[in-house]
Design a protein around this motif. Sequence first.
Motif, PDB file in Angstrom:
ATOM      1  N   ALA A 175       3.709  -1.271   0.305  1.00 28.00           N
ATOM      2  CA  ALA A 175       2.392  -0.677   0.087  1.00 28.00           C
ATOM      3  C   ALA A 175       2.307  -0.145  -1.340  1.00 28.00           C
ATOM      4  O   ALA A 175       3.319   0.201  -1.957  1.00 28.00           O
ATOM      5  N   VAL A 176       1.079  -0.094  -1.869  1.00 23.74           N
ATOM      6  CA  VAL A 176       0.865   0.432  -3.219  1.00 23.74           C
ATOM      7  C   VAL A 176       0.794   1.948  -3.138  1.00 23.74           C
ATOM      8  O   VAL A 176      -0.016   2.515  -2.384  1.00 23.74           O
ATOM      9  N   ARG A 177       1.635   2.614  -3.906  1.00 21.50           N
ATOM     10  CA  ARG A 177       1.743   4.071  -3.826  1.00 21.50           C
ATOM     11  C   ARG A 177       0.470   4.774  -4.329  1.00 21.50           C
ATOM     12  O   ARG A 177      -0.026   5.704  -3.702  1.00 21.50           O
ATOM     13  N   ASP A 178      -0.034   4.347  -5.467  1.00 22.68           N
ATOM     14  CA  ASP A 178      -1.205   4.997  -6.053  1.00 22.68           C
ATOM     15  C   ASP A 178      -2.490   4.463  -5.419  1.00 22.68           C
ATOM     16  O   ASP A 178      -2.574   3.287  -5.037  1.00 22.68           O
ATOM     17  N   ARG A 179      -3.504   5.312  -5.331  1.00 25.10           N
ATOM     18  CA  ARG A 179      -4.790   4.875  -4.804  1.00 25.10           C
ATOM     19  C   ARG A 179      -5.364   3.763  -5.687  1.00 25.10           C
ATOM     20  O   ARG A 179      -5.363   3.865  -6.922  1.00 25.10           O
ATOM     21  N   ILE A 180      -5.845   2.699  -5.058  1.00 20.67           N
ATOM     22  CA  ILE A 180      -6.404   1.563  -5.794  1.00 20.67           C
ATOM     23  C   ILE A 180      -7.904   1.790  -5.930  1.00 20.67           C
ATOM     24  O   ILE A 180      -8.670   1.620  -4.978  1.00 20.67           O
ATOM     25  N   THR A 185       1.504   2.441   3.763  1.00 15.26           N
ATOM     26  CA  THR A 185       0.058   2.632   3.763  1.00 15.26           C
ATOM     27  C   THR A 185      -0.494   2.572   2.343  1.00 15.26           C
ATOM     28  O   THR A 185       0.023   3.237   1.437  1.00 15.26           O
ATOM     29  N   SER A 186      -1.537   1.781   2.167  1.00 13.42           N
ATOM     30  CA  SER A 186      -2.236   1.680   0.883  1.00 13.42           C
ATOM     31  C   SER A 186      -3.646   2.235   1.053  1.00 13.42           C
ATOM     32  O   SER A 186      -4.256   2.115   2.122  1.00 13.42           O
ATOM     33  N   GLY A 228     -16.361   6.043   4.443  1.00 13.49           N
ATOM     34  CA  GLY A 228     -17.223   6.006   3.263  1.00 13.49           C
ATOM     35  C   GLY A 228     -16.733   4.967   2.273  1.00 13.49           C
ATOM     36  O   GLY A 228     -16.592   3.787   2.600  1.00 13.49           O
ATOM     37  N   LYS A 229     -16.434   5.422   1.067  1.00 12.18           N
ATOM     38  CA  LYS A 229     -15.983   4.469   0.045  1.00 12.18           C
ATOM     39  C   LYS A 229     -14.462   4.307   0.024  1.00 12.18           C
ATOM     40  O   LYS A 229     -13.916   3.621  -0.834  1.00 12.18           O
ATOM     41  N   VAL A 230     -13.775   4.926   0.988  1.00 12.91           N
ATOM     42  CA  VAL A 230     -12.313   4.857   1.066  1.00 12.91           C
ATOM     43  C   VAL A 230     -11.894   4.011   2.268  1.00 12.91           C
ATOM     44  O   VAL A 230     -12.465   4.124   3.358  1.00 12.91           O
ATOM     45  N   ALA A 231     -10.898   3.154   2.063  1.00 16.69           N
ATOM     46  CA  ALA A 231     -10.298   2.375   3.154  1.00 16.69           C
ATOM     47  C   ALA A 231      -8.795   2.636   3.163  1.00 16.69           C
ATOM     48  O   ALA A 231      -8.129   2.481   2.135  1.00 16.69           O
ATOM     49  N   VAL A 232      -8.286   3.049   4.325  1.00 20.23           N
ATOM     50  CA  VAL A 232      -6.862   3.321   4.490  1.00 20.23           C
ATOM     51  C   VAL A 232      -6.246   2.152   5.253  1.00 20.23           C
ATOM     52  O   VAL A 232      -6.629   1.859   6.384  1.00 20.23           O
ATOM     53  N   VAL A 233      -5.297   1.482   4.619  1.00 24.40           N
ATOM     54  CA  VAL A 233      -4.701   0.265   5.171  1.00 24.40           C
ATOM     55  C   VAL A 233      -3.249   0.557   5.537  1.00 24.40           C
ATOM     56  O   VAL A 233      -2.399   0.716   4.661  1.00 24.40           O
TER      57      VAL A 233
END
Length: 419
Positions: free
Chosen positions: A292-297, A323-324, A352-357
């Motif tokens: 997973a990508v550590r920083d928020r994309i 989790t990304s 909203g504008k955030v998606a947690v994968v």
Amino acid sequence: MQKFIINGGRRLRGELALQGSKNSSLPIMAAALLCFGECTLHSCPALTDVYAASRILNFVGCKCTFSDNTAVIDSSAVGSTAVPEGLMREMRSSIIFMGAMLGRTGECTVSVPGGCELGPRPIDMHLSALRKMGIDIRENGGDIICRAFGGRAKGAKISLAFPSVGATENVILAAVTAEGETVINNAAREPEICDLCSFLRRCGADISGDGESRIIINGKKQLHGCEYTIMPDRIAGATYLSMAAATKGEIILTNACVPEMEPFISVLEQTGCSIYTSENRIYMRSGTRLRAVRDRIRTMPHPGFPTDAQAVLMAALTAADGTSVFEENIFDCRYRHTDALLKMGADIQVLGKVAVVKGVEKLHGANVEATDLRGGAAMAVAALCAEGCSEITKICHIDRGYEKMEEAVRLLGGEMRRS
């Protein structure tokens, strides 16, 4: 209605030459309207949006032919200044013909464009900027009727509220033949803006500052034709890299625009992929489960992470370890692909504008429907790494931006066919 049938679980491996850029081809084809004479555009991708642009050019009186990824456009004679609503609605970026037509004839009649349903994409900035250039704009029954006072746009100082690519393109197209100097502040900095400006300079335009937030244009009375090669498609590149990464594969992209793809490459490297680049080649090897990508994309205007690459990277990360988090800052409705990914077994929460994968161990094949161009591509990414067979319908969306995607995937060893 055609569909893609994909049997997942195969590692993609091989070499692939990138197609020419969709997002460069369309404004450059519109820009050919400004030229008295013939323009020859090489590396023009064979896409439904390109065919739609060709139909618009032919309708207004140009002679436009397309063969072997080369578009030849003769704009010596323009017989109409009105683009029918049916043609406008065939592609979302058709509004760029407004600036081009104004730059060529000083008047035009267009309508609100069609294309992907990504939420509101208002053209208020376009209209406000053109009004500052002496364009009278009226609306009548859905038509937008534009006319330059005195028959020619006037140079102006324009500050965009947001670095909109479309608004920047429309102002450039109107300004290159306007009277006097036009200055665009807070201009879009996308590589495709630079490609458009490079083409226009080849045609005799006086433009400087593209690639920065302030573009200066000194209008010329007339432009001439030229021969030009369209830049590679950085979003197609991001898509095929995502496919290879998701399938634990290995890929060499040739004809790649490496510096322009750096915002995407730097994020993909965080997943554990090994990536090496040279002048116009990208080598990527995955081999193991992605991290997973550590920083928020966060999607942002260039040079930030491109909104067009958000969906395809999300699809690759649905089966990553960890989790990304994505934050979509450009379009309101750019998570429409998540329902299809959930159907394939992904764990995604949209707030909203955030998606947690949250990465899952594996995806499974499913029958899904493409919602838009990049969302459809994301479904293909997920299907290629899923277990079993997937069917993607409404692939007309995918065909708007990818030249024979199924052939590219098969070249890399994947199982994907059109039915």
